[in-house]
Enzyme design. Structure first.
Site, short mmCIF file in Angstrom:
data_model
loop_
_atom_site.label_atom_id
_atom_site.label_comp_id
_atom_site.label_asym_id
_atom_site.label_seq_id
_atom_site.Cartn_x
_atom_site.Cartn_y
_atom_site.Cartn_z
N LYS A 176 5.59 -51.54 -81.14
CA LYS A 176 6.00 -52.94 -81.31
C LYS A 176 7.51 -53.14 -81.52
CE LYS A 176 1.85 -55.22 -81.37
NZ LYS A 176 0.61 -54.66 -81.93
N PHE B 48 -7.52 -52.54 -85.74
CA PHE B 48 -7.09 -52.66 -84.34
C PHE B 48 -6.09 -51.55 -84.02
CE2 PHE B 48 -4.45 -53.99 -80.82
CZ PHE B 48 -5.42 -54.36 -79.90
N ASP C 284 -1.41 -46.15 -89.04
CA ASP C 284 -0.98 -46.88 -87.85
C ASP C 284 -0.01 -47.97 -88.31
OD1 ASP C 284 -0.61 -48.56 -85.70
OD2 ASP C 284 -2.70 -48.54 -85.05
C1 LIG Z 1 -0.46 -53.85 -81.28
C2 LIG Z 1 -1.09 -52.73 -82.01
C3 LIG Z 1 -1.53 -51.58 -81.34
C4 LIG Z 1 -1.48 -51.46 -79.83
O1 LIG Z 1 -0.19 -51.49 -79.34
P1 LIG Z 1 0.04 -51.75 -77.74
O2 LIG Z 1 1.52 -51.56 -77.59
O3 LIG Z 1 -0.42 -53.14 -77.46
O4 LIG Z 1 -0.75 -50.74 -77.02
C5 LIG Z 1 -2.06 -50.56 -82.09
N1 LIG Z 1 -2.14 -50.64 -83.43
C6 LIG Z 1 -1.72 -51.73 -84.11
C7 LIG Z 1 -1.83 -51.75 -85.60
C8 LIG Z 1 -1.20 -52.81 -83.43
O5 LIG Z 1 -0.82 -53.90 -84.09
#
Ligand SMILES: *Cc1c(COP(=O)(O)O)cnc(C)c1O
Length: 411
Positions: free
Chosen positions: A249, A135, A220
C-alpha cells in the site's frame, strides 16, 4: 479536455466489471486534493485504500520517479542495483533485524509470507492460523488466508492449510494449534474487516505462545504500515516484534511495490530458485519508496499522523456523543472507523456530493485514512461535511424504509 462520459463508456465495454464504481473520473491529485474531469475538487480522507500516505503526487516522490525513469526503469533481479539495496536497509532499520524480499503488491507479499513460513516448517508443518474477518488479498493463497467467506464464493477449492479463529481470543488460537501448525498470521488492525484492533495483551500473549510452541508470528502491516497509525509500523504500539511482516500500500507512494520482511529465523530460506518476482523491487519502484521514506522522515509525517490522529479521535468522540446513529468509533492514528446503526452507503454518497472522500467497509463502517500530511483545518472541514451527512442519515432513517445503494444519486 477529457470526455468523462466516453471514459466511463469504454470502461463499461472493455474493463472487467470487478469493482463497484463511483461515477467520478479522476484526473489530478495534489496532497489531500483530487480533481475530477469536470474540474470538481475533493478532499481525500481515504488516500486510495491508505496508499497515498504522503499525499497525492508528493514532490519528492514525483521528482524521484522522474529522475530514476531517465536513468534506469528495470533490471532483472539477477543483477544488483543501488535502490533496492538502500531500500532494504531502510526498511530493516525501521522494522527489526532481518532481510527483505520485494514484490509488487500486498497479495504478492502475503504469498511470499505463506511460502516462507511453509519452507521454514517443511516437511512436516504447513498450517497457518489466521483470523476470522481478516483480509490478506485476492490471489489464491492470500484469499485462502482471508477469513471472510464472502470473498471465497465461486472460486474454490481454496489452498488447504488455513484455519480461522476470532481475533482477540487467545484460547481459540491455543485450541487451533496442531503438530502441523507453522505460523499465526494477523493484521494488528483489521482494516477491510471494519477497523478492529488486536488488543495489547492478546498480541503479547500471541508472541509468547508462538515462541513457546516454535511458531512464526506474521503481521500483515500492508494497511497499517508506513506511519499510518502514528508509528512507522503498528507493531511498535504493542512492543511485540513479529518474525515476518508484510508491507505494500503506502510503501511506494502509489507506485506498485510490496515487501516481505523476515527476521533471522527465516531471512535466508529463499535460496536461488525458490522464489522470485520479475518486477519486484525495480529501480523505479525502489526510488519511489525511498522518496516516501524521505518524506515521512524529513517532514515529520509519522509524528503528524500521531498528532492529527489524536485530534481526529477527539472529533470522532464528539460525533459519537452527538449522533445516536454512531454506535462506535475505533482505530489508531489516521486509520479510523465509525460504525453506524445501519448501512453507511448514504453517508458515503452525501460526503462525496459535498466533496469529501471516505470509504465504507463491512456495510456499516465509515473508514477514514487521510494522507499523513492532514492538518487540523482539513479535519475540521471533513468533520463539518460528515456532520451534515450524518444529520441527513438520521433524518432518512426516520422518514423512509431503507433506500441505500442508489449509486445514481452519488453526485
Ligand atoms: C490491501 C491489503 C492486502 C492486499 O494488497 P493488494 O496490494 O491489494 O494485493 C493485504 N493485506 C491487507 C491488510 C490489506 O489491507
Amino acid at each position: 479536455m477529457i470526455d468523462f462520459r466516453k471514459t466511463i463508456r469504454l470502461y463499461h465495454d472493455y474493463v472487467m466489471p470487478s469493482y463497484k464504481k463511483i461515477p467520478v473520473v479522476m484526473e489530478r491529485g495534489r496532497n489531500l486534493r483530487l480533481t475530477d474531469a469536470e474540474g470538481r475538487e475533493y478532499l481525500d480522507f481515504f488516500s486510495g485504500f491508505a496508499v497515498s500516505a504522503a499525499g497525492h503526487c508528493h514532490k519528492r516522490v514525483v521528482e524521484a520517479i522522474k529522475r530514476q525513469a531517465e536513468r534506469l526503469i528495470h533490471v532483472p533481479n539477477t543483477y544488483y542495483h543501488e535502490g533496492q539495496a538502500r531500500l532494504a536497509e531502510k526498511i530493516i532499520r525501521h522494522a527489526f533485524p532481518g532481510k527483505v524480499f520485494f514484490g509488487n503488491s500486498g497479495a504478492e507479499a502475503v504469498e511470499g509470507a505463506i511460502k516462507l513460513a511453509r519452507r521454514w516448517g517443511s516437511p512436516d508443518r504447513f498450517e497457518i492460523i489466521a483470523m476470522a474477518n481478516s483480509f490478506h488479498g485476492r490471489t489464491m493463497g492470500a484469499l485462502s488466508a482471508t477469513g471472510q467467506p464472502k470473498f471465497h464464493e465461486g472460486v474454490g477449492p481454496l489452498l488447504p492449510g488455513f484455519v480461522h479463529v476470532p481475533l482477540n481470543d487467545l484460547e481459540a488460537v491455543e485450541r487451533a494449534v496442531t503438530p502441523r501448525t507453522v505460523a499465526v498470521m494477523l493484521e494488528l488492525i483489521q482494516g477491510e474487516g471494519g477497523v478492529h484492533a488486536a488488543s495489547s495483551t492478546y498480541v503479547k500473549h500471541l508472541r509468547e505462545l508462538c515462541s513457546a510452541r516454535n511458531l512464526l508470528l506474521i503481521f500483515d502491516e500492508i494497511q497499517t504500515g508506513m506511519g499510518r497509525t502514528g508509528k512507522m509500523f503498528c507493531f511498535k504500539h504493542y512492543g511485540v516484534e513479529p518474525d515476518i511482516m508484510t508491507l505494500a500500500k503506502a510503501l511506494g507512494g502509489g507506485f506498485p511495490i510490496g515487501a516481505l520482511v523476515g527476521n533471522a529465523k527465516v531471512a535466508d530460506l529463499f535460496q536461488p530458485g525458490t522464489h522470485a518476482s520479475t518486477f519486484g523491487g525495480s529501480p523505479l519502484a525502489c526510488a519511489a519508496a525511498l522518496a516516501v521514506f524521505e518524506a515521512l522522515e524529513k517532514e515529520g509525517l509519522v509524528q503528524n499522523a500521531f498528532i492529527a490522529g489524536s485530534y481526529l479521535e477527539r472529533k470522532l468522540g464528539e460525533l459519537k456523543r452527538n449522533f445516536d446513529c454512531v454506535k462506535e468509533t475505533r482505530g489508531m492514528g489516521l486509520l479510523r472507523g465509525i460504525e453506524l446503526d445501519r448501512s453507511a452507503q448514504d453517508v458515503i454518497d452525501s460526503c462525496l456530493e459535498q466533496g469529501l472522500i471516505v470509504n465504507v467497509t463491512q456495510d456499516r463502517v465509515v473508514r477514514m485514512a487521510p494522507p499523513l500530511t492532514v492538518q487540523e483545518k482539513d479535519i475540521d472541514l471533513a468533520m463539518g461535511i460528515l456532520n451534515e451527512a450524518l444529520k441527513k442519515h438520521e433524518r432518512n432513517s426516520k422518514e423512509t424504509v431503507e433506500s441505500h445503494g442508489n449509486k445514481e444519486t452519488a453526485r
